[in-house]
Design a protein around this motif. Sequence first.
Motif, mmCIF file in Angstrom:
data_model
loop_
_atom_site.group_PDB
_atom_site.id
_atom_site.type_symbol
_atom_site.label_atom_id
_atom_site.label_comp_id
_atom_site.label_asym_id
_atom_site.label_seq_id
_atom_site.Cartn_x
_atom_site.Cartn_y
_atom_site.Cartn_z
ATOM 1 N N THR A 1 0.839 -1.198 0.000
ATOM 2 C CA THR A 1 0.000 0.000 0.000
ATOM 3 C C THR A 1 0.869 1.241 0.000
ATOM 4 O O THR A 1 0.524 2.258 -0.605
ATOM 5 C CB THR A 1 -0.909 0.012 1.242
ATOM 6 O OG1 THR A 1 -1.554 -1.262 1.360
ATOM 7 C CG2 THR A 1 -1.950 1.107 1.158
ATOM 8 N N ALA A 2 2.012 1.162 0.675
ATOM 9 C CA ALA A 2 2.986 2.250 0.694
ATOM 10 C C ALA A 2 4.346 1.664 1.059
ATOM 11 O O ALA A 2 4.431 0.584 1.656
ATOM 12 C CB ALA A 2 2.591 3.340 1.683
ATOM 13 N N VAL A 3 5.405 2.390 0.691
ATOM 14 C CA VAL A 3 6.776 1.940 0.920
ATOM 15 C C VAL A 3 7.566 3.066 1.563
ATOM 16 O O VAL A 3 7.444 4.229 1.169
ATOM 17 C CB VAL A 3 7.456 1.523 -0.404
ATOM 18 C CG1 VAL A 3 8.882 1.034 -0.152
ATOM 19 C CG2 VAL A 3 6.641 0.464 -1.139
ATOM 20 N N VAL A 4 8.378 2.717 2.563
ATOM 21 C CA VAL A 4 9.388 3.638 3.091
ATOM 22 C C VAL A 4 10.738 2.985 2.849
ATOM 23 O O VAL A 4 10.955 1.827 3.229
ATOM 24 C CB VAL A 4 9.198 3.917 4.593
ATOM 25 C CG1 VAL A 4 10.325 4.828 5.111
ATOM 26 C CG2 VAL A 4 7.840 4.553 4.851
ATOM 27 N N SER A 5 11.652 3.727 2.221
ATOM 28 C CA SER A 5 12.911 3.126 1.824
ATOM 29 C C SER A 5 14.060 4.114 1.919
ATOM 30 O O SER A 5 13.889 5.320 1.705
ATOM 31 C CB SER A 5 12.823 2.607 0.378
ATOM 32 O OG SER A 5 14.049 2.058 -0.057
ATOM 33 N N ASN A 6 15.236 3.578 2.227
ATOM 34 C CA ASN A 6 16.456 4.337 2.026
ATOM 35 C C ASN A 6 16.691 4.510 0.525
ATOM 36 O O ASN A 6 16.011 3.888 -0.301
ATOM 37 C CB ASN A 6 17.656 3.598 2.633
ATOM 38 C CG ASN A 6 17.520 3.388 4.127
ATOM 39 O OD1 ASN A 6 16.882 4.173 4.816
ATOM 40 N ND2 ASN A 6 18.124 2.323 4.634
ATOM 41 N N MET B 1 14.377 0.931 -3.466
ATOM 42 C CA MET B 1 13.644 2.188 -3.631
ATOM 43 C C MET B 1 13.269 2.378 -5.101
ATOM 44 O O MET B 1 12.129 2.747 -5.434
ATOM 45 C CB MET B 1 14.498 3.365 -3.159
ATOM 46 C CG MET B 1 13.834 4.731 -3.381
ATOM 47 S SD MET B 1 14.974 6.132 -3.192
ATOM 48 C CE MET B 1 15.880 6.033 -4.764
ATOM 49 N N HIS B 2 14.216 2.121 -5.986
ATOM 50 C CA HIS B 2 13.941 2.281 -7.416
ATOM 51 C C HIS B 2 12.970 1.216 -7.915
ATOM 52 O O HIS B 2 12.149 1.488 -8.795
ATOM 53 C CB HIS B 2 15.251 2.248 -8.200
ATOM 54 C CG HIS B 2 16.113 3.447 -7.974
ATOM 55 N ND1 HIS B 2 15.813 4.683 -8.501
ATOM 56 C CD2 HIS B 2 17.243 3.609 -7.241
ATOM 57 C CE1 HIS B 2 16.744 5.561 -8.126
ATOM 58 N NE2 HIS B 2 17.611 4.939 -7.357
ATOM 59 N N PRO C 1 16.942 10.314 -8.380
ATOM 60 C CA PRO C 1 15.661 10.366 -7.673
ATOM 61 C C PRO C 1 14.788 9.176 -8.025
ATOM 62 O O PRO C 1 14.932 8.587 -9.106
ATOM 63 C CB PRO C 1 15.037 11.656 -8.200
ATOM 64 C CG PRO C 1 15.580 11.777 -9.590
ATOM 65 C CD PRO C 1 16.995 11.267 -9.506
ATOM 66 N N PRO C 2 13.876 8.786 -7.128
ATOM 67 C CA PRO C 2 12.890 7.770 -7.499
ATOM 68 C C PRO C 2 11.951 8.351 -8.545
ATOM 69 O O PRO C 2 11.475 9.480 -8.418
ATOM 70 C CB PRO C 2 12.163 7.485 -6.182
ATOM 71 C CG PRO C 2 12.388 8.703 -5.343
ATOM 72 C CD PRO C 2 13.704 9.276 -5.757
ATOM 73 N N LEU C 3 11.692 7.576 -9.595
ATOM 74 C CA LEU C 3 10.960 8.082 -10.756
ATOM 75 C C LEU C 3 9.546 7.519 -10.756
ATOM 76 O O LEU C 3 9.282 6.439 -11.280
ATOM 77 C CB LEU C 3 11.697 7.699 -12.041
ATOM 78 C CG LEU C 3 13.146 8.194 -12.122
ATOM 79 C CD1 LEU C 3 13.889 7.538 -13.278
ATOM 80 C CD2 LEU C 3 13.183 9.705 -12.244
ATOM 81 N N PRO D 1 3.102 4.059 -3.792
ATOM 82 C CA PRO D 1 3.317 5.280 -3.004
ATOM 83 C C PRO D 1 4.576 5.121 -2.158
ATOM 84 O O PRO D 1 4.693 4.162 -1.391
ATOM 85 C CB PRO D 1 2.046 5.373 -2.155
ATOM 86 C CG PRO D 1 0.998 4.647 -2.957
ATOM 87 C CD PRO D 1 1.737 3.513 -3.617
ATOM 88 N N LEU D 2 5.509 6.056 -2.284
ATOM 89 C CA LEU D 2 6.857 5.844 -1.772
ATOM 90 C C LEU D 2 7.368 7.060 -1.015
ATOM 91 O O LEU D 2 7.316 8.186 -1.520
ATOM 92 C CB LEU D 2 7.796 5.546 -2.948
ATOM 93 C CG LEU D 2 9.298 5.549 -2.692
ATOM 94 C CD1 LEU D 2 9.693 4.413 -1.763
ATOM 95 C CD2 LEU D 2 10.059 5.432 -4.016
ATOM 96 N N VAL D 3 7.870 6.816 0.192
ATOM 97 C CA VAL D 3 8.626 7.826 0.932
ATOM 98 C C VAL D 3 10.086 7.414 0.884
ATOM 99 O O VAL D 3 10.460 6.337 1.370
ATOM 100 C CB VAL D 3 8.152 7.938 2.394
ATOM 101 C CG1 VAL D 3 8.999 8.988 3.128
ATOM 102 C CG2 VAL D 3 6.679 8.315 2.453
#
Length: 344
Positions: free
Chosen positions: A257-262, A267-268, A290-292, A276-278
């Motif tokens: 549902t959402a991701v938190v990543s270094n 992350m990519h 940057p994450p695209l 949805p990514l933080v």
Amino acid sequence: MKILIVGPSWVGDMVMAQTLFQCLQQRHPGCAIDVLAPEWSRPILERMPEVRQALSFPLGHGVLELATRRKIGKSLAGQYDQAILLPNSLKSALVPFFAGIPKRTGWKGELRYGLLNDIRILDKERYPLMIERFMALAFEPGAELPQPYPRPALQIDAQSRDAALAKFGLSLDRPVLALCPGAEFGEAKRWPSEHYAKVAEIKIRAGWQVWLFGSKNDHPVGEDIRSRLIPGLREEAVNLAGETSLAEAIDLLSCATAVVSNDSGLMHVAAALNRPLVAVYGSTSPGFTPPLAEQVEVVRLGLECSPCFDRTCRFGHYNCLGQLKPRPVIEALDRLVGDPVEVE
């Protein structure tokens, strides 16, 4: 048109390389793109519709073994019209040279004159983003890059995804927060475990479940995060780091549902799955890699000493990450998915 790509050696770079493949298909519709890369990258390449096949490269990073490179090159002779090299090393230019590929394209690197016959001089100010440096190799020197830029988009097979869910006994009865607390690059890209644990606690109390992703090296970090949760909450966090294959990790991340990543390869991957990514940045910069994706929030402190791009903190304090508290990340998550969305 048959094109051989000599691929990069990092997960994130391989994901971003899809922008090059998209540009090549745009310029040469229907072209055959084969990617020579380490075997680990096959699950990524198999999820890119632009790629015809992944060719396994058996040598490790930094290994010369000239005879093996010559043998691989000779086995590819006569099969390609062009080779495009994404690494800048001399070693990466040897296989296309031995294969006798007519056009061999790449950025000027370490002593590659003669090995390449289409050498480009990189203007870092014109192409500050890594994807721009990849995409530019699809066109003639000086050509304008297509706007808007393409974005990596990995395709998931529903049957493969469901098999991964069944294998690990996972269900989608509640929203899934995926945490990616590792970073192969080094400690200076790892947000502290206690901060990840606080984010996990808050979302679990809100009715979410937490899945932790990463390599075998990241498994202890995942256990550290789980250990910081009190009994009753700890059971809602599953440590998948080191337990899944890369293919399974990609398929399971597509369920998040959402991701938190270094700032990491995963992350990519999450961005290429349009989750949805933080993204938490410390020693590195979203101005380069940057994450695209559309649903992205970048969280960073931007201290005077960052970005330094060092693997370890030269001052020993890691303040760029340690002083970045959970609240901004939670707030970013709320902006992205205040009301959890159903996974397709």
